[in-house]
Design a protein around this motif. Structure first.
Motif, PDB file in Angstrom:
ATOM      1  N   PRO A  86      -7.207  19.525  -0.775  1.00  0.00           N
ATOM      2  CA  PRO A  86      -6.426  18.243  -0.732  1.00  0.00           C
ATOM      3  C   PRO A  86      -7.163  17.128  -1.257  1.00  0.00           C
ATOM      4  CG  PRO A  86      -7.364  19.267   1.192  1.00  0.00           C
ATOM      5  CD  PRO A  86      -7.679  20.284   0.154  1.00  0.00           C
ATOM      6  N   CYS A  87      -6.690  15.967  -1.611  1.00  0.00           N
ATOM      7  CA  CYS A  87      -7.233  14.705  -2.023  1.00  0.00           C
ATOM      8  C   CYS A  87      -7.386  14.159  -0.934  1.00  0.00           C
ATOM      9  CB  CYS A  87      -6.087  14.145  -2.822  1.00  0.00           C
ATOM     10  SG  CYS A  87      -6.135  15.043  -4.461  1.00  0.00           S
ATOM     11  N   GLN A  88      -8.392  13.045  -0.612  1.00  0.00           N
ATOM     12  CA  GLN A  88      -8.557  12.258   0.247  1.00  0.00           C
ATOM     13  C   GLN A  88      -8.492  10.651  -0.079  1.00  0.00           C
ATOM     14  OE1 GLN A  88      -9.442  13.354   3.387  1.00  0.00           O
ATOM     15  NE2 GLN A  88      -9.645  15.440   2.601  1.00  0.00           N
ATOM     16  N   SER A  89      -8.121   9.896   0.395  1.00  0.00           N
ATOM     17  CA  SER A  89      -7.930   8.708  -0.142  1.00  0.00           C
ATOM     18  C   SER A  89      -9.209   7.711  -0.741  1.00  0.00           C
ATOM     19  CB  SER A  89      -7.471   7.451   1.375  1.00  0.00           C
ATOM     20  OG  SER A  89      -6.451   7.921   1.783  1.00  0.00           O
ATOM     21  N   ARG A  90      -9.001   7.410  -1.774  1.00  0.00           N
ATOM     22  CA  ARG A  90     -10.156   6.963  -2.706  1.00  0.00           C
ATOM     23  C   ARG A  90      -9.721   6.025  -3.654  1.00  0.00           C
ATOM     24  NH1 ARG A  90     -12.723  11.972  -5.710  1.00  0.00           N
ATOM     25  NH2 ARG A  90     -13.260  12.538  -3.726  1.00  0.00           N
TER      26      ARG A  90
ATOM     27  N   SER B 141      -3.035   6.990   0.239  1.00  0.00           N
ATOM     28  CA  SER B 141      -2.501   5.795   0.324  1.00  0.00           C
ATOM     29  C   SER B 141      -3.153   4.771  -0.287  1.00  0.00           C
ATOM     30  CB  SER B 141      -2.125   5.035   1.738  1.00  0.00           C
ATOM     31  OG  SER B 141      -3.522   5.359   2.555  1.00  0.00           O
ATOM     32  N   GLN B 142      -4.650   5.139  -0.373  1.00  0.00           N
ATOM     33  CA  GLN B 142      -5.828   4.325  -1.110  1.00  0.00           C
ATOM     34  C   GLN B 142      -5.792   4.822  -2.552  1.00  0.00           C
ATOM     35  OE1 GLN B 142      -8.644   4.230   2.339  1.00  0.00           O
ATOM     36  NE2 GLN B 142      -9.337   2.658   0.999  1.00  0.00           N
ATOM     37  N   HIS B 143      -5.795   3.979  -3.569  1.00  0.00           N
ATOM     38  CA  HIS B 143      -5.646   4.702  -5.020  1.00  0.00           C
ATOM     39  C   HIS B 143      -5.465   3.759  -5.955  1.00  0.00           C
ATOM     40  CE1 HIS B 143      -1.392   4.038  -5.513  1.00  0.00           C
ATOM     41  NE2 HIS B 143      -1.380   4.271  -4.401  1.00  0.00           N
ATOM     42  N   ARG B 144      -5.672   3.952  -7.144  1.00  0.00           N
ATOM     43  CA  ARG B 144      -5.497   3.162  -8.370  1.00  0.00           C
ATOM     44  C   ARG B 144      -4.498   3.846  -9.213  1.00  0.00           C
ATOM     45  NH1 ARG B 144     -11.154  -0.098  -9.203  1.00  0.00           N
ATOM     46  NH2 ARG B 144     -11.241  -0.955  -7.091  1.00  0.00           N
ATOM     47  N   PHE B 145      -3.859   4.606  -8.907  1.00  0.00           N
ATOM     48  CA  PHE B 145      -2.858   5.443  -9.624  1.00  0.00           C
ATOM     49  C   PHE B 145      -2.116   4.408 -10.822  1.00  0.00           C
ATOM     50  CE2 PHE B 145      -2.218   8.233  -5.938  1.00  0.00           C
ATOM     51  CZ  PHE B 145      -3.299   9.039  -6.390  1.00  0.00           C
TER      52      PHE B 145
ATOM     53  N   CYS C   3      -6.277  13.151  -8.674  1.00  0.00           N
ATOM     54  CA  CYS C   3      -5.779  13.718  -7.373  1.00  0.00           C
ATOM     55  C   CYS C   3      -4.862  14.649  -7.634  1.00  0.00           C
ATOM     56  CB  CYS C   3      -5.241  12.533  -6.431  1.00  0.00           C
ATOM     57  SG  CYS C   3      -4.393  13.314  -5.213  1.00  0.00           S
ATOM     58  N   MET C   4      -4.948  15.921  -7.120  1.00  0.00           N
ATOM     59  CA  MET C   4      -3.707  17.142  -7.285  1.00  0.00           C
ATOM     60  C   MET C   4      -3.449  17.312  -6.003  1.00  0.00           C
ATOM     61  SD  MET C   4      -3.668  20.265  -9.666  1.00  0.00           S
ATOM     62  CE  MET C   4      -4.011  21.887  -8.904  1.00  0.00           C
ATOM     63  N   VAL C   5      -1.942  17.326  -5.697  1.00  0.00           N
ATOM     64  CA  VAL C   5      -1.352  17.779  -4.484  1.00  0.00           C
ATOM     65  C   VAL C   5      -0.281  18.707  -4.802  1.00  0.00           C
ATOM     66  CG1 VAL C   5       0.007  16.801  -2.546  1.00  0.00           C
ATOM     67  CG2 VAL C   5      -1.551  15.308  -3.804  1.00  0.00           C
ATOM     68  N   THR C   6      -0.653  19.778  -3.769  1.00  0.00           N
ATOM     69  CA  THR C   6       0.372  21.105  -4.220  1.00  0.00           C
ATOM     70  C   THR C   6       1.205  21.422  -2.806  1.00  0.00           C
ATOM     71  OG1 THR C   6      -1.255  22.721  -4.001  1.00  0.00           O
ATOM     72  CG2 THR C   6      -1.108  21.565  -6.174  1.00  0.00           C
TER      73      THR C   6
END
Length: 400
Positions: A37-41, A104-108, A78-81
């Protein structure tokens, strides 16, 4: 390079291809890493989403993750499945769940998802993703997905795919057949709607659509075909109704009743509900059975393909067909219906018009395996066109 049908050019070409693939993917250690799982980053630039993380969906994004990791570094991805279970519920509700767990924290700047996700719902729930470049990949489409009865077709699934396509910036299909059946069906599909029907959908979606074939990892088993033995037929498909197992099993019963000599391996993935037809047929066909059931080891699966002579599809639904391509690369003669995606990929010699023609072909092959060998040696199929080595750089380019 245009290789011979089952040889892919010279031996050195095959070795080079395999080395390139395994430089890119370490299948022994990769999957567990990709599914964390991805953490906010704040460093995240790329978001990969898969609401149905299984089968070809899982295979594609695992490969894509690794290819992107080599290009961008894993700290930016970040990979969410979600588990590959209850597909219909994933299509209905995954957007809400995903909206809560995507960091929620990202620079996607780019996001990638299969069409199982209702992208419109996700963007409505997560406004911070609205300006991110959105890529949607269609493994299949609900416009022409076969249902047992007309009343079983749920309008909402196709509707969700349309909305998802309109919200996306780039829409990628795994074959021309997939793209054209989706786009050409839109007008007819919305005739089910009683009034206030939308217009111009085909042109809007076509303008941002493209085709990228599924990137197949071309690998071979350890054995050489024995053309002095008994015909070995393999059926490498999911045990579900859209692959028409009833037609295939009836074909085997017909071959057996006609006194044809053959063995068979049914090696596709099985799910919770296994049709009774499989249970009944197993006992009836027992003298012919070489293997019956899913092969979890990829090495054992490839070894089985390297022994088999013919791979058969009786599918009612196919938008690419990874299993048939893997079988063909292992020098199985693919026999496919002359419909769906198959004429786009396979030459005339590999296609049959109806089940009677398939029966006649298998009867002939059971009497003369040399006939199979002649066809295998004489038909051209450009495997490089579908190889992961060739295609993955084009997938990575979508994220620029």
């Amino acid at each position: 390079m245009q290789g011979r049908f089952m040889n892919f050019g010279s031996k050195s070409s095959l070795v080079e291809l395999k080395e390139n693939v395994y430089e890119l993917f370490d299948f022994k250690t990769f999957n567990s890493k990709a599914s964390k799982p991805c953490q906010s980053r704040d460093a995240y630039e790329i978001l990969i989403i898969e609401p149905f993380y299984g089968g070809s969906h899982k295979c594609l994004i695992d490969m894509l993750y690794k290819a992107l990791e080599d290009e961008y570094n894993e700290t930016k991805i970040c990979m969410v499945t979600m588990k590959a279970k209850k597909w219909h519920w994933r299509a209905r509700t995954s957007a809400l769940y995903l909206s809560q767990i995507i960091p929620s924290q990202h620079r996607f700047r780019v996001m990638f998802s299969s069409s199982v996700l209702n992208l419109g719902d996700l963007i409505a729930l997560r406004r911070d993703l609205a300006d991110v470049k959105k890529i949607v990949y269609f493994h299949e489409n609900q416009m022409v997905y076969p249902v047992r009865e007309r009343k079983d077709r749920d309008f909402q699934y196709g509707y969700n795919e349309v909305v998802t396509s309109l919200v996306a910036d780039t829409v990628v299909f795994n074959s021309e057949f997939n793209r054209e059946t989706f786009l050409s069906s839109l007008k007819k599909y919305f005739k089910m709607q009683p009034d206030y029907r939308p217009k111009g959908l085909e042109d809007q979606i076509r303008a941002k659509s493209m085709v990228l074939y599924f990137p197949v990892v071309c690998d071979i088993g350890a054995f050489t075909k024995d053309y002095e033995s008994t015909l070995h037929i393999v059926w490498p498909h999911r045990w579900e109704h859209d692959k028409a197992p009833d037609d295939f099993l009836q074909m085997l019963n017909r071959l057996s009743a006609a006194g044809c000599e053959f063995t068979v391996s049914l090696v596709g993935e099985q799910f919770t509900d296994v049709a009774k037809v499989f249970e009944d047929s197993h006992s009836r066909l027992f003298p012919h059975v070489r293997h019956w059931g899913f092969v979890p080891s990829r090495r054992e699966y490839l070894d089985l393909l390297s022994k088999a002579h013919v791979a058969v599809s009786t599918a009612k639904h196919e938008f690419f067909g990874v299993a048939m391509m893997e079988a063909a690369f292992n020098k199985c003669l693919p026999l496919c219906p002359k419909k769906l995606v198959y004429p786009e990929i396979y030459p005339e010699e590999c296609l049959y018009q109806n089940l009677d023609e398939l029966f006649e072909k298998l009867c002939q092959f059971s009497k003369s395996l040399n006939l199979v060998k002649t066809l295998v040696d004489g038909v051209n199929l450009n495997f490089r066109k579908y190889s992961a080595v060739e295609l993955l750089p084009r997938y990575v380019a979508l994220f620029e």
